[in-house]
Design an enzyme around this catalytic site. Sequence first.
Site, PDB file in Angstrom:
ATOM      1  CG  HIS A  13      -1.856   1.157   1.293  1.00 49.56           C
ATOM      2  ND1 HIS A  13      -3.196   1.010   1.588  1.00 49.56           N
ATOM      3  CD2 HIS A  13      -1.675   2.500   1.108  1.00 49.56           C
ATOM      4  CE1 HIS A  13      -3.787   2.190   1.579  1.00 49.56           C
ATOM      5  NE2 HIS A  13      -2.884   3.116   1.298  1.00 49.56           N
ATOM      6  CE  LYS A  99      -7.810   1.843  -0.835  1.00 50.61           C
ATOM      7  NZ  LYS A  99      -6.692   2.717  -0.494  1.00 50.61           N
TER       8      LYS A  99
HETATM    9  N1  LIG Z   1      -3.500   7.527   4.778  1.00 52.02           N
HETATM   10  C1  LIG Z   1      -3.642   8.831   4.698  1.00 52.02           C
HETATM   11  O1  LIG Z   1      -3.727   9.499   5.734  1.00 52.02           O
HETATM   12  N2  LIG Z   1      -3.667   9.468   3.500  1.00 52.02           N
HETATM   13  C2  LIG Z   1      -3.657   8.868   2.193  1.00 52.02           C
HETATM   14  C3  LIG Z   1      -4.977   8.309   1.794  1.00 52.02           C
HETATM   15  C4  LIG Z   1      -5.345   6.994   2.467  1.00 52.02           C
HETATM   16  O2  LIG Z   1      -4.617   6.023   2.377  1.00 52.02           O
HETATM   17  O3  LIG Z   1      -6.417   6.906   3.079  1.00 52.02           O
HETATM   18  C5  LIG Z   1      -3.231   9.921   1.192  1.00 52.02           C
HETATM   19  O4  LIG Z   1      -3.378   9.708  -0.017  1.00 52.02           O
HETATM   20  O5  LIG Z   1      -2.695  10.958   1.607  1.00 52.02           O
HETATM   21 ZN   LIG Z   2      -3.201   5.043   1.657  1.00 49.21          ZN
HETATM   22 ZN   LIG Z   3      -6.795   4.824   2.952  1.00 42.14          ZN
END
Ligand SMILES: NC(=O)N[C@@H](CC(=O)O)C(=O)O
Ligand SMILES: [Zn+2]
Ligand SMILES: [Zn+2]
Length: 344
Positions: A13, A99
């Site tokens: 991820h 996703k």
């Molecule tokens: N994890 C986060 O806080 N931000 C992620 C988006 C996500 O994975 O939900 C992003 O794209 O900045």
């Molecule tokens: Zn993310």
């Molecule tokens: Zn996320």
Amino acid sequence: MQRLTIRRPDDWHLHLRDGAMLRAMAPESARHFGRAIIMPNLVPPVVTGAQAAAYRDRILAALPDDADFTPLMTLYLTEDTDPDDVASAADAGIVTAVKLYPAGATTNSASGVRDFDKVRGVLERMAEIGLPLCVHGEVVDADIDIFDREAVFIDRVLDPLRRATPGLRVVMEHITTRQGVDYARAGGPDLGATITTHHLVINRNAILVGGIKPHYYCLPVAKREEHRLALRAAATSGDAAFFLGTDSAPHSDPAKEQACGCAGCFTATNTLSILAEVFEQEDALDRLESFASLNGPAFYRLPVNEATVTLQKGEPVVYPVKIASGEGPVTVFDPMMPLHWRVM
Ligand SMILES: NC(=O)N[C@@H](CC(=O)O)C(=O)O
Ligand SMILES: [Zn+2]
Ligand SMILES: [Zn+2]
């Protein structure tokens, strides 16, 4: 143990962004990781196979010449996604997963799903062809406390969705709660869960004690200590349901340090040293390879990496505080503890 050699890890991820930010971030992940599942939440999002192929080319062009790194692309599921486009992109090897963002749940999720009936056809086709669905698992209802949004999502959305779509392979992305751990552990071979580096290290105090700390703010937001402990137990257990997805999510410092700052922790640079420290603290260094290098490929039905990486224990390693990018500096996640494991 002073030296640890494991198969080259993968990041299941990752946000690499685009343009100048992509050029700064690609080398940070390529240094230590063999592959990464690339998140599609660009502006505009990556919704078609053709867009995913073009984004993959931009990522490849941003990599250093000697990089040993394969981006695994994803499509951003919308209510207009065409099941045939998804199936042909999967068949052509362009995409590895789709996703799902509930609309409004996180950064750039406005095009996400509001009405799950509208994506039923895509999900059924994915179940048929075995294409995994990566899920940002939080409800967005205003009356649900932000700290409860993951647990409520599991009950109200994820469990009904999985029951309605038998055979659908699902990854619960960046789980942050004991409820997420319990659900993933009991889900059988078609359910996996990624765990981030930062959620193994911080609880919600990091964001709020002693002043508001924007660089510890991400989504899903870090929870109470009992949840961090459940995540650490899961990650270090060796259970094949759990694998590394850093959710390294760079935003420039100006975008984070403001009245309404962006969500995301940037951990690509120092993740491996942090993980080694965490696994050593849990007396589980021998399971780091399962979490970072073996369980992910097993879920995605891909071979493990042939290359290896060696970590060596010694004096604390000092990582840069910030990585420069054409969009401004990006602060590297500070784990608030010395890191003794150096990636050789
Ligand atoms: N994890 C986060 O806080 N931000 C992620 C988006 C996500 O994975 O939900 C992003 O794209 O900045
Ligand atoms: Zn993310
Ligand atoms: Zn996320």
